[in-house]
Scaffold this motif. Structure first.
Motif, PDB file in Angstrom:
ATOM      1  N   TRP A  30       0.821  -1.215   0.000  1.00 63.58           N
ATOM      2  CA  TRP A  30       0.000   0.000   0.000  1.00 63.58           C
ATOM      3  C   TRP A  30       0.850   1.258   0.000  1.00 63.58           C
ATOM      4  O   TRP A  30       0.424   2.299  -0.498  1.00 63.58           O
ATOM      5  CB  TRP A  30      -0.966   0.031   1.189  1.00 63.58           C
ATOM      6  CG  TRP A  30      -0.312   0.304   2.504  1.00 63.58           C
ATOM      7  CD1 TRP A  30       0.086  -0.620   3.423  1.00 63.58           C
ATOM      8  CD2 TRP A  30       0.032   1.579   3.059  1.00 63.58           C
ATOM      9  NE1 TRP A  30       0.668  -0.006   4.499  1.00 63.58           N
ATOM     10  CE2 TRP A  30       0.646   1.359   4.296  1.00 63.58           C
ATOM     11  CE3 TRP A  30      -0.116   2.887   2.612  1.00 63.58           C
ATOM     12  CZ2 TRP A  30       1.110   2.380   5.103  1.00 63.58           C
ATOM     13  CZ3 TRP A  30       0.356   3.926   3.417  1.00 63.58           C
ATOM     14  CH2 TRP A  30       0.965   3.666   4.654  1.00 63.58           C
ATOM     15  N   ASN A  33       3.939   4.262  -4.224  1.00 61.24           N
ATOM     16  CA  ASN A  33       3.255   5.296  -5.002  1.00 61.24           C
ATOM     17  C   ASN A  33       2.251   6.089  -4.172  1.00 61.24           C
ATOM     18  O   ASN A  33       1.403   6.793  -4.720  1.00 61.24           O
ATOM     19  CB  ASN A  33       2.606   4.717  -6.268  1.00 61.24           C
ATOM     20  CG  ASN A  33       3.647   4.141  -7.206  1.00 61.24           C
ATOM     21  OD1 ASN A  33       4.796   4.572  -7.213  1.00 61.24           O
ATOM     22  ND2 ASN A  33       3.259   3.144  -7.966  1.00 61.24           N
ATOM     23  N   HIS A  34       2.355   5.981  -2.839  1.00 62.76           N
ATOM     24  CA  HIS A  34       1.529   6.786  -1.939  1.00 62.76           C
ATOM     25  C   HIS A  34       2.369   7.610  -0.964  1.00 62.76           C
ATOM     26  O   HIS A  34       1.994   8.722  -0.633  1.00 62.76           O
ATOM     27  CB  HIS A  34       0.545   5.907  -1.145  1.00 62.76           C
ATOM     28  CG  HIS A  34      -0.543   5.365  -1.996  1.00 62.76           C
ATOM     29  ND1 HIS A  34      -0.548   4.089  -2.477  1.00 62.76           N
ATOM     30  CD2 HIS A  34      -1.659   5.952  -2.474  1.00 62.76           C
ATOM     31  CE1 HIS A  34      -1.615   3.900  -3.222  1.00 62.76           C
ATOM     32  NE2 HIS A  34      -2.313   5.020  -3.235  1.00 62.76           N
ATOM     33  N   ALA A  35       3.460   7.055  -0.498  1.00 55.57           N
ATOM     34  CA  ALA A  35       4.309   7.758   0.466  1.00 55.57           C
ATOM     35  C   ALA A  35       5.564   8.272  -0.238  1.00 55.57           C
ATOM     36  O   ALA A  35       6.135   7.571  -1.082  1.00 55.57           O
ATOM     37  CB  ALA A  35       4.695   6.825   1.608  1.00 55.57           C
ATOM     38  N   GLU A  39       8.363   5.581  -4.524  1.00 59.42           N
ATOM     39  CA  GLU A  39       7.863   5.609  -5.892  1.00 59.42           C
ATOM     40  C   GLU A  39       8.254   4.298  -6.579  1.00 59.42           C
ATOM     41  O   GLU A  39       9.428   3.956  -6.661  1.00 59.42           O
ATOM     42  CB  GLU A  39       8.428   6.807  -6.654  1.00 59.42           C
ATOM     43  CG  GLU A  39       7.907   8.147  -6.169  1.00 59.42           C
ATOM     44  CD  GLU A  39       8.500   8.626  -4.835  1.00 59.42           C
ATOM     45  OE1 GLU A  39       9.629   8.211  -4.490  1.00 59.42           O
ATOM     46  OE2 GLU A  39       7.818   9.391  -4.138  1.00 59.42           O
ATOM     47  N   SER A  63      -3.905  -5.311  -2.054  1.00 58.70           N
ATOM     48  CA  SER A  63      -2.967  -4.200  -2.220  1.00 58.70           C
ATOM     49  C   SER A  63      -1.880  -4.460  -3.255  1.00 58.70           C
ATOM     50  O   SER A  63      -1.568  -3.581  -4.062  1.00 58.70           O
ATOM     51  CB  SER A  63      -2.318  -3.827  -0.891  1.00 58.70           C
ATOM     52  OG  SER A  63      -3.256  -3.255  -0.030  1.00 58.70           O
ATOM     53  N   SER A  70      -1.973  -0.765 -11.213  1.00 57.66           N
ATOM     54  CA  SER A  70      -1.828   0.683 -11.359  1.00 57.66           C
ATOM     55  C   SER A  70      -0.634   1.074 -12.219  1.00 57.66           C
ATOM     56  O   SER A  70      -0.498   2.243 -12.589  1.00 57.66           O
ATOM     57  CB  SER A  70      -1.697   1.338  -9.981  1.00 57.66           C
ATOM     58  OG  SER A  70      -0.399   1.099  -9.429  1.00 57.66           O
ATOM     59  N   GLN A 107      -2.726  -0.476   6.487  1.00 56.98           N
ATOM     60  CA  GLN A 107      -2.618   0.556   5.460  1.00 56.98           C
ATOM     61  C   GLN A 107      -2.341   1.939   6.039  1.00 56.98           C
ATOM     62  O   GLN A 107      -2.919   2.934   5.616  1.00 56.98           O
ATOM     63  CB  GLN A 107      -3.845   0.547   4.555  1.00 56.98           C
ATOM     64  CG  GLN A 107      -3.926  -0.767   3.787  1.00 56.98           C
ATOM     65  CD  GLN A 107      -5.024  -0.801   2.787  1.00 56.98           C
ATOM     66  OE1 GLN A 107      -6.181  -0.969   3.150  1.00 56.98           O
ATOM     67  NE2 GLN A 107      -4.659  -0.651   1.530  1.00 56.98           N
TER      68      GLN A 107
END
Length: 144
Positions: A30, A33-35, A39, A63, A70, A107
């Motif tokens: 999770w 590409n969120h934190a 990346e 996830s 994605s 998450q």
């Protein structure tokens, strides 16, 4: 997983050094590409074989497959995911069962994370990673 990205290869490798393949086991999908700093794009071209457990409370069961979905089509072709039934985080550790508390679990909401040995997942994941490296590093025949 970050070693599979071109920016990190460029940042940390010397000369033409690169990994031929990547096999993360129960990554915390999770977060990618969120934190910031996680990346997961612009891959190096080496295959990535992710193994995760459907009972790992760091993530939702979907996830890792959602992360793969994605990605760009070219990156998706490099990444495969195998989920192990009833496998928690650290399914191959043979120590007594434990529960830890981690702010990254659930998450990023934090909470308790069970760590339980799962003999079937341990055997299957070991076999799968060996087959992945054999196929990736030694098989020179074209992919089907």
């Amino acid at each position: 997983m970050l070693t599979a990205t071109a920016p990190n290869r460029t940042r940390f490798a010397t000369g033409d050094q690169r990994f031929a393949a990547h096999a993360p086991i129960y990554p915390v999908c999770w977060v990618y590409n969120h934190a910031p700093g996680y990346e997961f794009a612009d891959l190096t071209g080496a295959p990535v074989f992710i193994q995760a457990g459907d009972a790992d409370t760091y993530d939702a069961p979907e996830s890792c497959t959602a992360l793969r979905a994605s990605l760009s089509p070219a990156a998706q072709a490099l990444v495969s995911v195998r989920m192990h039934a009833n496998a928690t985080h650290a399914w191959e550790r043979r120590e007594p069962d434990a529960v830890i508390t981690d702010p990254y679990s659930h998450q990023g909401q934090g909470g308790e994370v069970p760590l339980r040995y799962n003999e079937q997942a341990a055997r299957e994941s070991t076999r799968a990673v060996v087959e992945f490296f054999q196929r990736t590093l030694y098989d020179t025949s074209p992919a089907p």
